[in-house]
Scaffold this motif. Structure first.
Motif, PDB file in Angstrom:
ATOM      1  N   ARG A   1      77.298  49.969  65.717  1.00 42.94           N
ATOM      2  CA  ARG A   1      78.248  50.995  66.167  1.00 42.94           C
ATOM      3  C   ARG A   1      79.680  50.477  66.063  1.00 42.94           C
ATOM      4  O   ARG A   1      80.589  51.201  65.645  1.00 42.94           O
ATOM      5  N   LEU A   2      79.883  49.236  66.452  1.00 35.24           N
ATOM      6  CA  LEU A   2      81.216  48.636  66.383  1.00 35.24           C
ATOM      7  C   LEU A   2      81.721  48.606  64.941  1.00 35.24           C
ATOM      8  O   LEU A   2      82.873  48.960  64.665  1.00 35.24           O
ATOM      9  N   ILE A   3      80.872  48.198  64.017  1.00 36.41           N
ATOM     10  CA  ILE A   3      81.269  48.123  62.609  1.00 36.41           C
ATOM     11  C   ILE A   3      81.677  49.500  62.093  1.00 36.41           C
ATOM     12  O   ILE A   3      82.698  49.657  61.417  1.00 36.41           O
ATOM     13  N   CYS A   4      80.867  50.517  62.428  1.00 40.04           N
ATOM     14  CA  CYS A   4      81.156  51.874  61.947  1.00 40.04           C
ATOM     15  C   CYS A   4      82.409  52.453  62.589  1.00 40.04           C
ATOM     16  O   CYS A   4      83.287  52.988  61.899  1.00 40.04           O
ATOM     17  N   GLU A   5      82.499  52.364  63.902  1.00 37.03           N
ATOM     18  CA  GLU A   5      83.596  53.015  64.609  1.00 37.03           C
ATOM     19  C   GLU A   5      84.947  52.391  64.281  1.00 37.03           C
ATOM     20  O   GLU A   5      85.962  53.086  64.186  1.00 37.03           O
ATOM     21  N   LYS A   6      84.978  51.070  64.113  1.00 36.91           N
ATOM     22  CA  LYS A   6      86.233  50.393  63.794  1.00 36.91           C
ATOM     23  C   LYS A   6      86.434  50.260  62.290  1.00 36.91           C
ATOM     24  O   LYS A   6      87.414  49.660  61.853  1.00 36.91           O
ATOM     25  N   GLU A   7      85.488  50.819  61.523  1.00 38.40           N
ATOM     26  CA  GLU A   7      85.561  50.792  60.055  1.00 38.40           C
ATOM     27  C   GLU A   7      85.762  49.369  59.536  1.00 38.40           C
ATOM     28  O   GLU A   7      86.584  49.110  58.642  1.00 38.40           O
ATOM     29  N   ILE A   8      85.000  48.447  60.101  1.00 42.85           N
ATOM     30  CA  ILE A   8      85.094  47.043  59.731  1.00 42.85           C
ATOM     31  C   ILE A   8      84.746  46.877  58.258  1.00 42.85           C
ATOM     32  O   ILE A   8      83.710  47.353  57.784  1.00 42.85           O
ATOM     33  N   GLU A   9      85.603  46.190  57.526  1.00 42.37           N
ATOM     34  CA  GLU A   9      85.357  45.938  56.113  1.00 42.37           C
ATOM     35  C   GLU A   9      84.866  44.522  55.852  1.00 42.37           C
ATOM     36  O   GLU A   9      84.228  44.255  54.832  1.00 42.37           O
ATOM     37  N   LEU A  10      85.172  43.604  56.785  1.00 45.86           N
ATOM     38  CA  LEU A  10      84.848  42.196  56.557  1.00 45.86           C
ATOM     39  C   LEU A  10      84.412  41.536  57.858  1.00 45.86           C
ATOM     40  O   LEU A  10      85.067  41.687  58.897  1.00 45.86           O
ATOM     41  N   ILE A  11      83.305  40.812  57.789  1.00 42.26           N
ATOM     42  CA  ILE A  11      82.811  40.012  58.910  1.00 42.26           C
ATOM     43  C   ILE A  11      82.825  38.545  58.486  1.00 42.26           C
ATOM     44  O   ILE A  11      82.378  38.210  57.389  1.00 42.26           O
ATOM     45  N   ILE A  12      83.345  37.685  59.354  1.00 41.23           N
ATOM     46  CA  ILE A  12      83.267  36.242  59.149  1.00 41.23           C
ATOM     47  C   ILE A  12      82.202  35.713  60.103  1.00 41.23           C
ATOM     48  O   ILE A  12      82.315  35.883  61.318  1.00 41.23           O
ATOM     49  N   SER A  13      81.171  35.079  59.564  1.00 41.95           N
ATOM     50  CA  SER A  13      80.075  34.566  60.395  1.00 41.95           C
ATOM     51  C   SER A  13      79.946  33.061  60.188  1.00 41.95           C
ATOM     52  O   SER A  13      80.131  32.556  59.076  1.00 41.95           O
ATOM     53  N   PHE A  14      79.609  32.385  61.277  1.00 43.51           N
ATOM     54  CA  PHE A  14      79.429  30.936  61.205  1.00 43.51           C
ATOM     55  C   PHE A  14      77.948  30.607  61.239  1.00 43.51           C
ATOM     56  O   PHE A  14      77.190  31.165  62.035  1.00 43.51           O
ATOM     57  N   ASP A  15      77.561  29.720  60.369  1.00 39.88           N
ATOM     58  CA  ASP A  15      76.155  29.409  60.140  1.00 39.88           C
ATOM     59  C   ASP A  15      75.626  28.516  61.261  1.00 39.88           C
ATOM     60  O   ASP A  15      75.186  27.388  61.039  1.00 39.88           O
TER      61      ASP A  15
END
Length: 331
Positions: free
Chosen positions: A155-169
């Motif tokens: 929901r957060l990704i859609c509502e804020k129209e997130i284009e890029l996520i940085i994830s740490f392994d």
């Protein structure tokens, strides 16, 4: 503030209660709330007790013996003043299970509020909106989603129209349960997430994946850059240069002012370091100098657990020391 600062610089002492009393005799209700009154104490601590003058990248090269003292000053300030944030939503019965740790919560004033209606969900996610030097909503930092909070993550990704996520392994085995692989689809509560591609050649310590997220008949595509140079047992990233390569790559592929979502296991230590160093670099770009303690203090107002160790604090200085006009001119 101006009165007290002049008093402190001239005499070495300040009297905040007397100052407020004197000025109220000339302007009734000056300093109207307890929060404003506490803020005066914090201001004076920042301006008179914990001054940290900006330094250039050249001054950060080599051993800087003041770094340890500056980091201890950060702890001094936290011990003098309680956290003013409220956490009513984070501690509500229906939301407590969404937090990986009750020690790292999203403050009511700084969290994104979810609005899309899905049964058995609330407007809460353990995430905090963080500024950079240039943009007030440059980042959202969050924890790696739990299985039952995955729907809120989407929901957060859609509502804020997130284009890029940085994830740490740091928890990929758990993360892979939430995010599907290439050509795989995961469906939950009317949300469908499909892995589109995986491009492992972006850099030696990171790779990119892309996804299609379908929510309420709307399809949203986003990318995820996974940094592999900081695994769970490691106290710090592999090296300052490796981390700067990640930052430089993200800066190069970011084309809009939509918030960048930065996630790590607890939503604080690794994601916080990324946001701090990005912000430091923007200060250097604009002014040619920066104060690391001031930036950390500013960002800790929203998530006080960032930069939890002196080693991370020094790592910030080591990264900025790499910043020179030729190598990092884009910043």
């Amino acid at each position: 503030m101006d009165y007290l600062y002049d008093q402190g610089k001239e005499t070495g002492n300040i009297d905040i209660p007397q100052c407020v009393t004197n000025l109220r005799a000339q302007r009734v209700n000056m300093v109207q709330t307890a929060s404003q009154y506490r803020f005066l104490y914090k201001l004076m601590l920042e301006m008179l007790v914990l001054p940290s003058q900006p330094v250039t990248t050249e001054q950060l090269n080599g051993e800087n013996m003041e770094l340890k003292e500056q980091y201890l000053d950060l702890s001094t300030e936290e011990s003098l003043f309680p956290d003013d944030n409220t956490y009513k939503s984070a501690t509500a019965n229906e939301n407590q299970s969404k937090n990986r740790s009750m020690d790292i919560l999203a403050a009511d004033n700084y969290r994104p509020y979810l609005s899309s209606h899905i049964p058995n969900t609330t407007d809460y996610i353990n995430a905090v909106i963080m500024p950079s030097f240039k943009l007030p909503t440059r980042f959202i930092i969050t924890q790696t989603p739990l299985e039952h909070s995955f729907v809120d993550f989407c929901r957060l990704i859609c509502e804020k129209e997130i284009e890029l996520i940085i994830s740490f392994d740091d928890s990929m085995s758990e993360e892979e349960k939430c995010l599907p692989g290439k050509n795989e689809t995961k469906s939950i509560s009317g949300i469908r997430l499909t892995g589109v591609s995986c491009e492992p050649k972006d850099g030696p310590d990171f790779y990119t994946r892309s996804f299609d997220l379908n929510l309420k008949q709307k399809t949203h595509r986003f990318s995820q850059i996974v940094y592999t140079g900081w695994s769970q047992p490691m106290e710090l990233p592999q090296s300052p240069r490796s981390f700067m390569d990640l930052l430089r790559h993200v800066q190069n592929v970011t084309r809009s002012e939509v918030p960048i979502l930065v996630q790590c296991l607890n939503g604080a230590d690794k994601s916080g370091l990324f946001v701090v160093i990005w912000t430091l670099l923007e200060h250097v770009e604009i002014h040619g100098e920066v104060s690391i303690p001031r930036v950390v203090r500013h960002l800790r107002l929203r998530r006080k657990q960032i930069i939890p160790t002196f080693d991370q604090f020094k790592f910030c200085a080591d990264c900025i020391a790499l910043d020179d006009a030729n190598t990092y001119a884009n910043f």
